[in-house]
Design a protein around this motif. Structure first.
Motif, PDB file in Angstrom:
ATOM      1  N   ASN A  64      69.576   1.426  32.637  1.00  0.00           N
ATOM      2  CA  ASN A  64      68.085   1.416  32.638  1.00  0.00           C
ATOM      3  C   ASN A  64      67.507   0.334  31.716  1.00  0.00           C
ATOM      4  O   ASN A  64      67.834   0.000  30.908  1.00  0.00           O
ATOM      5  CB  ASN A  64      67.744   3.057  32.238  1.00  0.00           C
ATOM      6  CG  ASN A  64      66.235   2.969  32.313  1.00  0.00           C
ATOM      7  OD1 ASN A  64      65.484   2.985  31.205  1.00  0.00           O
ATOM      8  ND2 ASN A  64      65.627   2.799  33.669  1.00  0.00           N
TER       9      ASN A  64
ATOM     10  N   GLU B  24      64.236  -1.038  29.873  1.00  0.00           N
ATOM     11  CA  GLU B  24      62.951  -0.728  29.076  1.00  0.00           C
ATOM     12  C   GLU B  24      62.624  -1.952  28.194  1.00  0.00           C
ATOM     13  O   GLU B  24      63.360  -2.264  27.288  1.00  0.00           O
ATOM     14  CB  GLU B  24      63.217   0.751  28.221  1.00  0.00           C
ATOM     15  CG  GLU B  24      63.450   1.668  28.972  1.00  0.00           C
ATOM     16  CD  GLU B  24      63.203   2.976  28.174  1.00  0.00           C
ATOM     17  OE1 GLU B  24      63.117   2.864  26.830  1.00  0.00           O
ATOM     18  OE2 GLU B  24      63.586   4.146  28.793  1.00  0.00           O
ATOM     19  N   PHE B  25      61.546  -2.707  28.559  1.00  0.00           N
ATOM     20  CA  PHE B  25      61.078  -3.852  27.994  1.00  0.00           C
ATOM     21  C   PHE B  25      60.349  -3.276  26.770  1.00  0.00           C
ATOM     22  O   PHE B  25      59.392  -2.617  26.780  1.00  0.00           O
ATOM     23  CB  PHE B  25      60.041  -4.700  28.928  1.00  0.00           C
ATOM     24  CG  PHE B  25      60.857  -5.081  30.238  1.00  0.00           C
ATOM     25  CD1 PHE B  25      61.695  -6.269  30.017  1.00  0.00           C
ATOM     26  CD2 PHE B  25      60.703  -4.558  31.342  1.00  0.00           C
ATOM     27  CE1 PHE B  25      62.328  -6.552  31.334  1.00  0.00           C
ATOM     28  CE2 PHE B  25      61.268  -5.112  32.553  1.00  0.00           C
ATOM     29  CZ  PHE B  25      62.283  -6.003  32.422  1.00  0.00           C
ATOM     30  N   PRO B  26      60.770  -3.885  25.351  1.00  0.00           N
ATOM     31  CA  PRO B  26      60.077  -3.602  24.229  1.00  0.00           C
ATOM     32  C   PRO B  26      58.770  -3.820  24.255  1.00  0.00           C
ATOM     33  O   PRO B  26      57.940  -3.159  23.559  1.00  0.00           O
ATOM     34  CB  PRO B  26      60.726  -4.401  23.255  1.00  0.00           C
ATOM     35  CG  PRO B  26      62.206  -4.795  23.899  1.00  0.00           C
ATOM     36  CD  PRO B  26      62.062  -4.789  25.155  1.00  0.00           C
ATOM     37  N   TRP B  27      58.398  -4.951  25.026  1.00  0.00           N
ATOM     38  CA  TRP B  27      57.086  -5.392  24.703  1.00  0.00           C
ATOM     39  C   TRP B  27      56.169  -5.013  25.843  1.00  0.00           C
ATOM     40  O   TRP B  27      54.954  -5.218  25.938  1.00  0.00           O
ATOM     41  CB  TRP B  27      56.870  -7.240  24.945  1.00  0.00           C
ATOM     42  CG  TRP B  27      57.765  -7.476  26.086  1.00  0.00           C
ATOM     43  CD1 TRP B  27      57.384  -7.739  27.480  1.00  0.00           C
ATOM     44  CD2 TRP B  27      59.043  -8.040  26.223  1.00  0.00           C
ATOM     45  NE1 TRP B  27      58.305  -8.061  28.263  1.00  0.00           N
ATOM     46  CE2 TRP B  27      59.206  -8.409  27.561  1.00  0.00           C
ATOM     47  CE3 TRP B  27      60.062  -8.038  25.239  1.00  0.00           C
ATOM     48  CZ2 TRP B  27      60.623  -8.729  27.822  1.00  0.00           C
ATOM     49  CZ3 TRP B  27      61.329  -8.447  25.712  1.00  0.00           C
ATOM     50  CH2 TRP B  27      61.428  -8.753  27.015  1.00  0.00           C
ATOM     51  N   GLU B  28      56.610  -4.310  26.889  1.00  0.00           N
ATOM     52  CA  GLU B  28      55.730  -3.694  27.936  1.00  0.00           C
ATOM     53  C   GLU B  28      56.250  -2.448  28.387  1.00  0.00           C
ATOM     54  O   GLU B  28      57.225  -2.298  29.577  1.00  0.00           O
ATOM     55  CB  GLU B  28      55.613  -4.693  29.055  1.00  0.00           C
ATOM     56  CG  GLU B  28      54.660  -4.441  30.049  1.00  0.00           C
ATOM     57  CD  GLU B  28      54.472  -5.713  31.211  1.00  0.00           C
ATOM     58  OE1 GLU B  28      53.541  -5.133  32.203  1.00  0.00           O
ATOM     59  OE2 GLU B  28      55.173  -6.547  31.147  1.00  0.00           O
ATOM     60  N   LYS B  29      56.313  -1.227  27.789  1.00  0.00           N
ATOM     61  CA  LYS B  29      56.885  -0.086  27.800  1.00  0.00           C
ATOM     62  C   LYS B  29      56.514   0.444  29.476  1.00  0.00           C
ATOM     63  O   LYS B  29      57.159   1.442  29.971  1.00  0.00           O
ATOM     64  CB  LYS B  29      56.169   0.935  26.822  1.00  0.00           C
ATOM     65  CG  LYS B  29      56.869   0.738  25.526  1.00  0.00           C
ATOM     66  CD  LYS B  29      58.223   0.955  25.075  1.00  0.00           C
ATOM     67  CE  LYS B  29      58.485   0.577  23.741  1.00  0.00           C
ATOM     68  NZ  LYS B  29      60.017   0.937  23.612  1.00  0.00           N
ATOM     69  N   GLU B  30      55.527   0.214  29.949  1.00  0.00           N
ATOM     70  CA  GLU B  30      54.756   0.659  31.282  1.00  0.00           C
ATOM     71  C   GLU B  30      55.689   0.043  32.333  1.00  0.00           C
ATOM     72  O   GLU B  30      55.372   0.418  33.399  1.00  0.00           O
ATOM     73  CB  GLU B  30      53.259   0.750  31.360  1.00  0.00           C
ATOM     74  CG  GLU B  30      52.775   1.569  30.187  1.00  0.00           C
ATOM     75  CD  GLU B  30      53.069   3.103  30.493  1.00  0.00           C
ATOM     76  OE1 GLU B  30      52.972   3.385  31.516  1.00  0.00           O
ATOM     77  OE2 GLU B  30      53.399   3.799  29.429  1.00  0.00           O
ATOM     78  N   TYR B  31      55.996  -1.177  31.983  1.00  0.00           N
ATOM     79  CA  TYR B  31      56.508  -1.868  33.053  1.00  0.00           C
ATOM     80  C   TYR B  31      58.102  -1.352  33.524  1.00  0.00           C
ATOM     81  O   TYR B  31      58.964  -1.458  32.833  1.00  0.00           O
ATOM     82  CB  TYR B  31      56.878  -3.368  32.732  1.00  0.00           C
ATOM     83  CG  TYR B  31      57.431  -4.335  33.904  1.00  0.00           C
ATOM     84  CD1 TYR B  31      57.541  -3.924  35.272  1.00  0.00           C
ATOM     85  CD2 TYR B  31      57.921  -5.444  33.283  1.00  0.00           C
ATOM     86  CE1 TYR B  31      57.823  -5.060  36.181  1.00  0.00           C
ATOM     87  CE2 TYR B  31      58.634  -6.507  34.602  1.00  0.00           C
ATOM     88  CZ  TYR B  31      58.534  -5.916  35.798  1.00  0.00           C
ATOM     89  OH  TYR B  31      58.916  -6.796  36.698  1.00  0.00           O
ATOM     90  N   LYS B  32      58.164  -0.940  34.488  1.00  0.00           N
ATOM     91  CA  LYS B  32      59.398  -0.236  34.899  1.00  0.00           C
ATOM     92  C   LYS B  32      60.107  -0.892  36.320  1.00  0.00           C
ATOM     93  O   LYS B  32      59.476  -1.297  37.256  1.00  0.00           O
ATOM     94  CB  LYS B  32      59.069   1.339  35.730  1.00  0.00           C
ATOM     95  CG  LYS B  32      58.562   2.083  34.474  1.00  0.00           C
ATOM     96  CD  LYS B  32      59.475   2.538  33.356  1.00  0.00           C
ATOM     97  CE  LYS B  32      58.673   3.526  32.403  1.00  0.00           C
ATOM     98  NZ  LYS B  32      59.576   3.570  31.118  1.00  0.00           N
TER      99      LYS B  32
ATOM    100  N   ASN C 220      61.509 -11.542  31.194  1.00  0.00           N
ATOM    101  CA  ASN C 220      61.813 -10.282  31.654  1.00  0.00           C
ATOM    102  C   ASN C 220      63.253 -10.297  32.312  1.00  0.00           C
ATOM    103  O   ASN C 220      64.197  -9.513  31.923  1.00  0.00           O
ATOM    104  CB  ASN C 220      60.753  -9.881  32.681  1.00  0.00           C
ATOM    105  CG  ASN C 220      59.405  -9.791  32.301  1.00  0.00           C
ATOM    106  OD1 ASN C 220      59.314  -9.214  30.937  1.00  0.00           O
ATOM    107  ND2 ASN C 220      58.497  -9.675  33.083  1.00  0.00           N
TER     108      ASN C 220
END
Length: 339
Positions: A144, A146-154, A191
């Motif tokens: 999985n 999970e981007f630390p700078w953009e939590k909502e970006y899946k 990303n």
């Protein structure tokens, strides 16, 4: 006695030769199939466009036509046999995979499915279909992101599948679909670099246990073999002289340098679809192996569109909201493993 011994030895050699010839090569394919959605609205995903009432008017007729065309492509890549392993991306769910492997052109392959639902908000995933008789499934995991700078970006998970080919060759396969170039290549690069770091960690973990582990990495990276995320972060290059079994080699690197590609963007070719192998699959002494120049792009004329300049590009299903009824906006890539 000597004549009898020589005769038995000759028979043994013939039998061994016949056995060797009987060993089949393994064709490994990766294909971005361009939005293979079913026609049913999933309230948890942004798939409204791919419904009969959506702006793309995605109905059963169009869906069945695409499934049929994709099966023709996959069954045509190797003229002698169906591919043993096929990595796929931009598939919505397991149901579309079941429909794909149930097509007449693929049925005889008796494919099985490795897939898990990823958190991508559009609802597209990665998957691996494999011939059960030629790839003995051991396990699968999802990595999985999970981007630390953009939590909502899946984004899409990386699918990891392990299995056996031949008598005792273990393959470690990673199927990828890295984040898009949304907002531009440079702006979005971090990303893909982040995803490459997660993949590199997974590879390092395997190689720490077994430096000679046989690894295949395939996918639409939305980056080319020479870009930072692939060449520097993942450390997949084109060093033909290396004898380090842990080094990664990109089978599509030279083709990129020669101006070839799998995706055509505004008249320019991009090599976004990569096939990467561990050096243990190139310079090992046992089991299945491949060659440095084994990477191929499947682009027979019948899956192409000829543009105004006479250039053959992937014949896609949609261009914006316009329905073209093609196959995919990417060409499939493939290589062979030989014993």
């Amino acid at each position: 006695m000597l004549k009898k011994a020589l005769l038995l030895f000759a028979v043994a050699l013939i039998s061994l030769s016949s056995f060797a010839k009987g060993k089949k090569d393994i064709t490994v394919v990766f294909y971005n199939v361009e939005n293979l959605f079913d026609t049913i609205n999933n309230p948890d995903k942004r798939d409204n466009d791919f419904t009969p009432m959506g702006k793309l008017q995605w109905d059963t007729k169009r869906y069945n036509d695409k499934i049929s065309k994709l099966s023709y492509v996959l069954s045509s890549i190797d003229k002698e046999e169906l591919p043993a392993l096929v990595g796929l991306c931009e598939i919505e769910n397991r149901d579309v995979l079941e429909d794909l492997i149930d097509q007449e052109k693929l049925k005889k392959g008796k494919y099985r499915i490795a897939h898990s639902e990823s958190p991508d908000k559009r609802g597209i995933d990665c998957a691996l279909i494999y011939q059960k008789s030629r790839f003995r499934y051991i396990k699968q995991e999802s990595i999985n992101i999970e981007f630390p700078w953009e939590k909502e970006y899946k984004t899409r998970d990386i699918l990891y599948v392990q299995g056996l080919v031949g008598r005792k060759d273990t393959l470690n396969i990673f199927v990828n679909h890295w984040p898009s170039r949304r907002g531009g290549q440079e702006k979005s690069e971090k990303n893909r670099v982040f995803v490459a770091k997660q993949l590199r960690k997974a590879v390092d973990k395997i190689q720490a246990k077994n430096p000679f582990a046989k690894i295949i990495i395939m996918g639409d990276f939305n980056d080319e073999p020479t870009d930072k995320a692939v060449a520097e972060t993942l450390k997949a290059g084109n060093n033909r002289d290396s004898d380090n079994p842990m080094e990664l080699f990109n089978l599509m690197y030279d083709m990129k340098v020669n101006g070839e590609g799998t995706y055509n963007f505004r008249g320019s070719w991009n090599m976004l679809d990569n096939l990467i192998v561990s050096n243990s699959l190139l310079n090992g002494s046992r089991g299945y192996q491949t060659l440095h120049n084994a990477g191929r792009i499947y682009r027979d004329k019948w899956i192409c569109f000829k543009n105004k300049k006479g250039i053959l590009t992937p014949n896609k299903t949609y261009g914006g909201t316009k329905y073209y009824g093609g196959f995919s906006d990417h060409f499939p890539v493939y290589f062979k493993l030989k014993r």
